[in-house]
Design a protein around this motif. Structure first.
Motif, PDB file in Angstrom:
ATOM      1  N   TYR A  38       0.845  -1.190   0.000  1.00  0.00           N
ATOM      2  CA  TYR A  38       0.000   0.000   0.000  1.00  0.00           C
ATOM      3  C   TYR A  38       0.878   1.237   0.000  1.00  0.00           C
ATOM      4  CZ  TYR A  38      -4.149  -2.749   1.091  1.00  0.00           C
ATOM      5  OH  TYR A  38      -5.188  -3.621   1.037  1.00  0.00           O
ATOM      6  N   GLY A  77      -5.855  -8.095  10.323  1.00  0.00           N
ATOM      7  CA  GLY A  77      -4.735  -7.335   9.795  1.00  0.00           C
ATOM      8  C   GLY A  77      -3.646  -8.164   9.158  1.00  0.00           C
ATOM      9  N   GLU A 137     -15.479 -12.677   4.342  1.00  0.00           N
ATOM     10  CA  GLU A 137     -16.239 -12.844   5.581  1.00  0.00           C
ATOM     11  C   GLU A 137     -17.744 -12.808   5.320  1.00  0.00           C
ATOM     12  OE1 GLU A 137     -14.704 -11.429   9.037  1.00  0.00           O
ATOM     13  OE2 GLU A 137     -12.690 -11.078   8.284  1.00  0.00           O
TER      14      GLU A 137
HETATM   15  N1  LIG Z   1      -6.045   0.962   1.948  1.00  0.00           N
HETATM   16  C1  LIG Z   1      -5.026   0.652   2.759  1.00  0.00           C
HETATM   17  N2  LIG Z   1      -3.962   1.476   2.872  1.00  0.00           N
HETATM   18  C2  LIG Z   1      -2.917   1.165   3.659  1.00  0.00           C
HETATM   19  N3  LIG Z   1      -2.832   0.048   4.398  1.00  0.00           N
HETATM   20  C3  LIG Z   1      -3.854  -0.814   4.343  1.00  0.00           C
HETATM   21  C4  LIG Z   1      -5.006  -0.558   3.528  1.00  0.00           C
HETATM   22  N4  LIG Z   1      -5.863  -1.594   3.672  1.00  0.00           N
HETATM   23  C5  LIG Z   1      -5.279  -2.446   4.537  1.00  0.00           C
HETATM   24  N5  LIG Z   1      -4.070  -1.986   4.950  1.00  0.00           N
HETATM   25  C6  LIG Z   1      -3.137  -2.666   5.864  1.00  0.00           C
HETATM   26  O1  LIG Z   1      -2.785  -3.898   5.289  1.00  0.00           O
HETATM   27  C7  LIG Z   1      -2.763  -4.912   6.275  1.00  0.00           C
HETATM   28  C8  LIG Z   1      -3.701  -6.034   5.886  1.00  0.00           C
HETATM   29  O2  LIG Z   1      -5.021  -5.575   5.912  1.00  0.00           O
HETATM   30  P1  LIG Z   1      -6.262  -6.480   5.535  1.00  0.00           P
HETATM   31  O3  LIG Z   1      -7.443  -5.612   5.443  1.00  0.00           O
HETATM   32  O4  LIG Z   1      -5.925  -7.281   4.347  1.00  0.00           O
HETATM   33  O5  LIG Z   1      -6.389  -7.411   6.821  1.00  0.00           O
HETATM   34  P2  LIG Z   1      -7.398  -8.601   7.120  1.00  0.00           P
HETATM   35  O6  LIG Z   1      -6.580  -9.822   7.257  1.00  0.00           O
HETATM   36  O7  LIG Z   1      -8.492  -8.617   6.107  1.00  0.00           O
HETATM   37  O8  LIG Z   1      -7.966  -8.181   8.533  1.00  0.00           O
HETATM   38  P3  LIG Z   1      -9.452  -8.297   9.121  1.00  0.00           P
HETATM   39  O9  LIG Z   1      -9.625  -9.694   9.620  1.00  0.00           O
HETATM   40  O10 LIG Z   1      -9.438  -7.316  10.238  1.00  0.00           O
HETATM   41  O11 LIG Z   1     -10.405  -7.921   8.041  1.00  0.00           O
HETATM   42  C9  LIG Z   1      -3.129  -4.246   7.582  1.00  0.00           C
HETATM   43  O12 LIG Z   1      -1.932  -3.992   8.274  1.00  0.00           O
HETATM   44  C10 LIG Z   1      -3.795  -2.978   7.173  1.00  0.00           C
HETATM   45  O13 LIG Z   1      -3.543  -1.974   8.112  1.00  0.00           O
END
Ligand SMILES: Nc1ncnc2c1ncn2[C@@H]1O[C@H](COP(=O)(O)OP(=O)(O)OP(=O)(O)O)[C@@H](O)[C@H]1O
Ligand SMILES: [Mg+2]
Lengths: 357, 319
Positions: free
Chosen positions: A13, A40, A160
């Motif tokens: 990102y 995350g 989810e």
């Molecule tokens: N648009 C974005 N810009 C910057 N960082 C991001 C963005 N979206 C997610 N992240 C970061 O990328 C990482 C992965 O995020 P992601 O949303 O894929 O997690 P996840 O496994 O789906 O978590 P959850 O179970 O909470 O949904 C996290 O550290 C998050 O902070």
């Protein structure tokens, strides 16, 4: 129908956060595949990168024999169900379901007929004229599934899909989803942070942590033979017993008790090596009579799990948890023996990785 | 002991009756949700009502009266205005200059507000959802600048831009000595007003677009929708009420704006004489206060109609 292959996939990102960090995995054709991991860890990011909603930083994505890395989402032949369902509030259920067909320029009568058919399969009869706002959460979820099915994709991506349902409905929807996937046979990747859901639904599970793959395997493999301590403690509804131990005389010394070496670690450890010994509470057996190769300790806590009971037993400095049948529950403070099957216990090295196959 | 009991009972009764009273006050029957009581509520509103009466109602009535006389700025009719009935209105509605002005105003509103500001404002707002944050801030800053600069300053800038001799536009495009304000007066003020007012539409649409759920957009993208289909199926249904509000507001503002006078003064030869400019010239330059008042009143009526249509549509949407 198609498989999905990612090769050294990286999604960074802006700002340098790597949501997915060098991930290579294969989702087989027709498979129900779960992405599991704590909040995350990058599950959503991986799913959205496969969908094309996020641009790949490096690496490749293949769906079937097509390289889709640089394709628009609309050209990847995928369908996605979002956590909030993302139904169009101003369209009827029928219009929502047939929306992908509208974009494909199918005639209105044809696509409504198609929507009717899909709706019937999802028990949405009689609701086709309603707006999403007039539906319950479970019905909305089925409409979202309907829209995904109607587009006849090669791949389903679910983020989810069950998390907005209440606990009871979730179990129902889970069974429904599994049956649907078996009937349609479409390759499905779904994201969840609920390990029970992943174990129940998936043909195979990928467990992620901080954008990297920790283990990929069937629910049984992941449950019985976690690749490392992270997976061991993340999977399972009762946490795995993980205790510091040392190798001594071809056996392991755990909390002052000498136990036989786990079968998988035989010949792979050195005398005096510090390891972590692990066994699931479900795989331990309690006895009130003296037993060889067993922990001896007093019962300190007992938690009712319904048909079974989770006991905490204090052994020396540590706590060993064991699951016993409801009619086996000892009274508090009783001294009991807890026996370990060598086949069902594991050793992890100092890096946290499992020793042996 | 019994005394205390009686006391307690009495005070309880009091409290109860108080509660009933308060509850009575709070019922929505008389719509008194703040519980002020009618007298005090009226006292709070009175100063505002007084101001409205002095500065809005009275001038309007005065205009109504003037419109029925032959009142002039100078001369005999200035001291001895004569009552002329609806002559002024008949004159206005049959005067080709008035009809020309009305037509120009409609063109001006349609061109600079409905099409110019709305479409351009939306286009910019939409493009800004796809660019980086820094770019967005810079663009928004410049668009806003056009809006907040005083009109005397911005018209001066435009005079310099459109000037016949060495004007910026002529220099940039090598269009020789084109006298934009003389040769294309309507086009000039339409472009000018679009430039001034786009910021409002842009801001309004920016916030409207921000409220479109991203997953719905992504759903349509995954279904294969192109930019146009996304606009039609997702964005537009979500921002419909914003489009309506925006259109009505900028229609009213544009209808009443006087700033183009500073650029073309209605000329040349009445070719950019929109209604506010027409009224100004009629009443104050040419001194026909009575006639000017009549036209003003017609303009107020047109404003009222627009506002009523707007309120009507809004109310229908709510029910
Ligand atoms: N648009 C974005 N810009 C910057 N960082 C991001 C963005 N979206 C997610 N992240 C970061 O990328 C990482 C992965 O995020 P992601 O949303 O894929 O997690 P996840 O496994 O789906 O978590 P959850 O179970 O909470 O949904 C996290 O550290 C998050 O902070
Ligand atoms: Mg997520």
């Amino acid at each position: 129908m198609a498989s999905i292959v990612t090769t050294s996939l990286v999604k960074e990102y802006p700002g340098g956060v790597r949501g997915v960090n060098g991930l290579s995995l294969t989702v087989n054709d027709g498979e129900f595949f779960a992405l599991l991991g704590p909040s995350g860890c990058g599950k959503t990011t991986l799913l959205r990168t496969i969908a094309g909603l996020e641009k790949t930083t490096s690496g490749r994505i293949n769906i079937g024999d097509r390289d889709v890395t640089d394709l628009e989402p609309g050209k990847r032949k995928i369908a996605m169900v979002f956590q909030d369902y993302a139904l169009f509030p101003h369209m009827s259920v029928a219009d929502n379901i047939s929306y992908p067909l509208k974009i494909q320029k199918m005639r209105k009568t044809d696509r409504l007929e198609e929507a009717e058919k899909v709706g019937d399969g999802l028990s949405l009869q009689g609701l086709m004229e309603r707006r999403p706002g007039q539906l319950s959460g479970g019905q909305q979820q089925r409409v979202a599934l309907g829209r995904a099915i109607a587009s006849r994709p090669e791949v389903f991506l679910f983020d989810e899909p069950l998390s907005n349902l209440d606990a009871r409905l979730r179990l129902e929807a889970r069974t429904f989803l599994k049956k649907l996937q078996i009937d349609l046979g479409i390759t499905t990747v779904f994201v969840t942070h609920d390990q029970a859901e992943a174990l129940a639904l998936a043909d195979r599970i990928a467990i992620m942590k901080a954008g990297t793959l920790q283990q990929l395997g069937s629910p049984r493999e992941v449950f019985q033979r976690p690749a490392n301590i992270f997976v061991a403690s993340f999977v399972g509804s009762t946490p795995m017993n993980l205790l510091p131990a040392t190798v001594q005389d071809g056996r392991v010394l755990v909390s002052g008790t000498s136990l036989p070496l786990p079968a998988s670690a035989e010949g792979l450890v050195a005398e005096g090596q510090s390891v972590t010994w692990g066994a699931r509470p479900e795989y331990l057996h309690m006895s009130t009579t003296e037993t060889a190769d067993a922990f001896l300790g007093g019962v300190t806590i007992s938690e009712n799990l319904g048909a079974s009971v989770l006991l905490s037993i204090s052994v020396g400095e540590s706590n060993v948890r064991v699951v016993v049948g409801e009619d086996q529950e000892p009274s508090m403070g009783t001294s009991v023996w807890v026996k370990v099957e060598p086949r069902r216990s594991l050793l992890f090295d100092s890096d946290g990785d499992r020793i042996g196959k | 002991m019994s005394e205390i009991d009686a006391d307690a009972a009495a005070s309880q009764k009091l409290r109860k009756s108080e509660r009933v009273k308060r509850k009575g006050n709070r019922t929505s029957e008389d719509g008194d949700s703040a519980g002020l009581g009618k007298g005090r509520a009226a006292a709070f509103v009175a100063p505002a009502m007084l101001l409205i009466a002095i500065f809005l109602v009275f001038p309007a009535l005065w205009t109504l009266y003037l419109g029925l006389t032959n009142y002039r700025l100078t001369g005999f009719a200035a001291t001895h205005p004569r009552f002329v009935g609806i002559d002024n209105y008949v004159n206005a509605l049959t005067d080709s200059r008035f009809l020309n002005s009305l037509g120009l105003t409609l063109l001006f509103v349609l061109g600079s507000a409905v099409i110019g500001q709305s479409v351009l404002g939306f286009a910019i707002a939409w493009m800004m959802t796809r660019v980086r944050k820094g770019v967005k801030s810079v663009v928004e800053f410049f668009v806003l600048l056009a809006w907040i600069v005083p009109s005397s300053v911005s018209t001066f800038l435009w005079l310099a831009l459109l000037d016949r001799n060495n004007g910026t536009l002529n220099t940039l495009f090598g269009t020789g000595t084109t006298a934009w304000l003389l040769q294309f007066p309507m086009q000039s003020i339409i472009v000018f007003n679009t430039w001034v007012g786009t910021a409002f539409s842009m801001l309004l649409f920016s916030s409207a677009l921000g409220a479109v759920p991203p997953t719905q957009l992504e759903s349509s993208k995954i279904a294969g929708a192109g930019a146009w289909a996304q606009l039609r199926d997702v964005i537009f249904p979500h921002i419909r009420s914003h489009v309506l509000t925006n259109t009505i507001l900028i229609t009213l503002w544009t209808f009443n704006t006087f700033t183009p006078y500073l650029l073309t003064a209605g000329g040349p030869d009445h070719r950019s004489e929109i209604l506010p400019v027409y009224i100004y010239r009629l009443a104050l330059s040419e001194g026909s206060l009575g006639q000017g008042s009549a036209v003003s009143l017609i303009m107020i009526l047109i404003n009222l109609v627009i506002a009523l249509v707007y309120l009507r549509i809004l109310r229908e949407k709510k029910s």
